[in-house]
Design a protein around this motif. Structure first.
Motif, PDB file in Angstrom:
ATOM      1  N   VAL A  51     -36.666  91.007   2.915  1.00 18.85           N
ATOM      2  CA  VAL A  51     -36.589  90.952   4.372  1.00 18.85           C
ATOM      3  C   VAL A  51     -36.806  92.357   4.938  1.00 18.85           C
ATOM      4  N   VAL A  52     -37.653  92.440   5.983  1.00 21.04           N
ATOM      5  CA  VAL A  52     -37.933  93.708   6.653  1.00 21.04           C
ATOM      6  C   VAL A  52     -37.356  93.639   8.060  1.00 21.04           C
ATOM      7  N   ALA A  53     -36.599  94.673   8.435  1.00 18.43           N
ATOM      8  CA  ALA A  53     -36.023  94.747   9.785  1.00 18.43           C
ATOM      9  C   ALA A  53     -36.383  96.095  10.400  1.00 18.43           C
ATOM     10  N   ILE A  54     -36.664  96.075  11.691  1.00 26.74           N
ATOM     11  CA  ILE A  54     -36.965  97.296  12.438  1.00 26.74           C
ATOM     12  C   ILE A  54     -35.939  97.416  13.546  1.00 26.74           C
ATOM     13  N   ASN A  55     -35.223  98.537  13.550  1.00 29.38           N
ATOM     14  CA  ASN A  55     -34.139  98.783  14.504  1.00 29.38           C
ATOM     15  C   ASN A  55     -33.153  97.617  14.565  1.00 29.38           C
ATOM     16  N   GLY A  56     -32.857  97.054  13.393  1.00 31.83           N
ATOM     17  CA  GLY A  56     -31.864  95.996  13.304  1.00 31.83           C
ATOM     18  C   GLY A  56     -32.370  94.596  13.601  1.00 31.83           C
ATOM     19  N   HIS A  57     -33.671  94.436  13.849  1.00 27.85           N
ATOM     20  CA  HIS A  57     -34.251  93.127  14.160  1.00 27.85           C
ATOM     21  C   HIS A  57     -35.205  92.730  13.037  1.00 27.85           C
ATOM     22  N   ALA A  58     -34.962  91.556  12.445  1.00 26.65           N
ATOM     23  CA  ALA A  58     -35.857  91.058  11.403  1.00 26.65           C
ATOM     24  C   ALA A  58     -37.231  90.801  12.009  1.00 26.65           C
ATOM     25  N   VAL A  59     -38.268  91.219  11.296  1.00 24.52           N
ATOM     26  CA  VAL A  59     -39.634  91.049  11.800  1.00 24.52           C
ATOM     27  C   VAL A  59     -40.476  90.325  10.762  1.00 24.52           C
ATOM     28  N   ALA A  60     -41.475  89.598  11.256  1.00 24.34           N
ATOM     29  CA  ALA A  60     -42.436  88.943  10.378  1.00 24.34           C
ATOM     30  C   ALA A  60     -43.460  89.983   9.953  1.00 24.34           C
ATOM     31  N   VAL A  61     -43.759  90.005   8.665  1.00 25.32           N
ATOM     32  CA  VAL A  61     -44.719  90.975   8.150  1.00 25.32           C
ATOM     33  C   VAL A  61     -45.853  90.252   7.442  1.00 25.32           C
ATOM     34  N   GLU A  62     -46.984  90.937   7.342  1.00 24.48           N
ATOM     35  CA  GLU A  62     -48.128  90.439   6.586  1.00 24.48           C
ATOM     36  C   GLU A  62     -48.209  91.221   5.291  1.00 24.48           C
ATOM     37  N   SER A  80     -35.249 100.248  21.202  1.00 20.40           N
ATOM     38  CA  SER A  80     -35.014 101.658  20.873  1.00 20.40           C
ATOM     39  C   SER A  80     -34.287 102.387  21.987  1.00 20.40           C
ATOM     40  N   ALA A  81     -33.719 103.526  21.622  1.00 22.64           N
ATOM     41  CA  ALA A  81     -33.097 104.409  22.609  1.00 22.64           C
ATOM     42  C   ALA A  81     -34.203 105.060  23.445  1.00 22.64           C
ATOM     43  N   PRO A  82     -33.886 105.440  24.698  1.00 22.81           N
ATOM     44  CA  PRO A  82     -34.898 106.122  25.519  1.00 22.81           C
ATOM     45  C   PRO A  82     -35.381 107.403  24.821  1.00 22.81           C
ATOM     46  N   ASN A  83     -36.666 107.647  24.900  1.00 24.27           N
ATOM     47  CA  ASN A  83     -37.300 108.832  24.304  1.00 24.27           C
ATOM     48  C   ASN A  83     -37.061 108.955  22.803  1.00 24.27           C
ATOM     49  N   ALA A  84     -36.949 107.823  22.114  1.00 23.48           N
ATOM     50  CA  ALA A  84     -36.743 107.830  20.662  1.00 23.48           C
ATOM     51  C   ALA A  84     -37.949 108.461  19.966  1.00 23.48           C
ATOM     52  N   ARG A  85     -37.678 109.128  18.870  1.00 26.66           N
ATOM     53  CA  ARG A  85     -38.752 109.742  18.095  1.00 26.66           C
ATOM     54  C   ARG A  85     -38.938 109.073  16.744  1.00 26.66           C
ATOM     55  N   THR A  86     -37.970 108.219  16.373  1.00 22.52           N
ATOM     56  CA  THR A  86     -38.048 107.511  15.101  1.00 22.52           C
ATOM     57  C   THR A  86     -37.590 106.067  15.290  1.00 22.52           C
ATOM     58  N   ARG A  99     -41.219 108.118  11.638  1.00 24.48           N
ATOM     59  CA  ARG A  99     -41.546 108.830  12.866  1.00 24.48           C
ATOM     60  C   ARG A  99     -42.482 108.001  13.732  1.00 24.48           C
ATOM     61  N   LEU A 100     -42.260 108.087  15.026  1.00 25.34           N
ATOM     62  CA  LEU A 100     -43.122 107.414  15.988  1.00 25.34           C
ATOM     63  C   LEU A 100     -44.242 108.362  16.410  1.00 25.34           C
ATOM     64  N   PRO A 101     -45.371 107.813  16.863  1.00 23.82           N
ATOM     65  CA  PRO A 101     -46.432 108.673  17.382  1.00 23.82           C
ATOM     66  C   PRO A 101     -45.907 109.531  18.540  1.00 23.82           C
ATOM     67  N   ILE A 102     -46.425 110.725  18.673  1.00 23.96           N
ATOM     68  CA  ILE A 102     -45.966 111.678  19.684  1.00 23.96           C
ATOM     69  C   ILE A 102     -46.106 111.075  21.077  1.00 23.96           C
ATOM     70  N   GLY A 103     -45.032 111.166  21.853  1.00 27.80           N
ATOM     71  CA  GLY A 103     -45.059 110.733  23.247  1.00 27.80           C
ATOM     72  C   GLY A 103     -45.138 109.234  23.457  1.00 27.80           C
ATOM     73  N   MET A 104     -44.798 108.445  22.451  1.00 29.74           N
ATOM     74  CA  MET A 104     -44.961 106.990  22.552  1.00 29.74           C
ATOM     75  C   MET A 104     -44.133 106.375  23.669  1.00 29.74           C
ATOM     76  N   PHE A 105     -42.901 106.804  23.850  1.00 25.85           N
ATOM     77  CA  PHE A 105     -42.042 106.195  24.859  1.00 25.85           C
ATOM     78  C   PHE A 105     -41.993 106.966  26.166  1.00 25.85           C
ATOM     79  N   VAL A 106     -42.798 108.006  26.306  1.00 29.83           N
ATOM     80  CA  VAL A 106     -42.821 108.766  27.556  1.00 29.83           C
ATOM     81  C   VAL A 106     -43.617 107.985  28.591  1.00 29.83           C
TER      82      VAL A 106
END
Length: 119
Positions: A51-62, A80-86, A99-106
């Motif tokens: 099972v794969v989960a992202i930020n505590g939520h199970a996700v469907a994967v290929e 995610s938290a505001p301005n999260a970097r990971t 790590r998230l891409p630079i500036g993703m949540f800005v």
């Protein structure tokens, strides 16, 4: 022990001291999808059924042991938290940070300038 014998043992000791090769770290990148912009998350797992989960939520994967998941940016913003970097990725409960891409949540109207330099 002769000097030649000692020199011949160095590679053996070096190989024994090297840690086992670990699975590659999960990766993230922005891609386009039907609903707009998505984050493509890739990683590895020991078993196809893990099972794969992202930020505590199970996700469907290929995929099998090498998996990938596409998540809309808006969904990740809600998870995610505001301005999260990971993001936290858990495979069968074992967590790791990616790590998230630079500036993703800005917000675009709040981004004055983005400078990227080659190392």
């Amino acid at each position: 022990m002769s000097a030649i014998a000692r020199w011949m043992l160095i590679p053996a000791f070096a190989a024994a001291a090297t840690p086992a090769i670990a699975a590659p770290e999960p990766g993230t990148r922005l891609v386009e999808c039907r609903s707009g912009d998505c984050l493509l998350v890739t990683g590895h797992r020991d078993h196809r059924g893990s099972v794969v989960a992202i930020n505590g939520h199970a996700v469907a994967v290929e995929g099998g042991r090498r998996w990938q998941a596409r998540l809309p940016v808006e969904t990740l913003r809600a998870w995610s938290a505001p301005n999260a970097r990971t993001i936290t990725i858990a495979v069968d409960g074992a967590e790791t940070e990616a790590r998230l891409p630079i500036g993703m949540f800005v917000q675009p109207e709040k981004l004055t300038m983005l400078v990227i330099r080659a190392k």
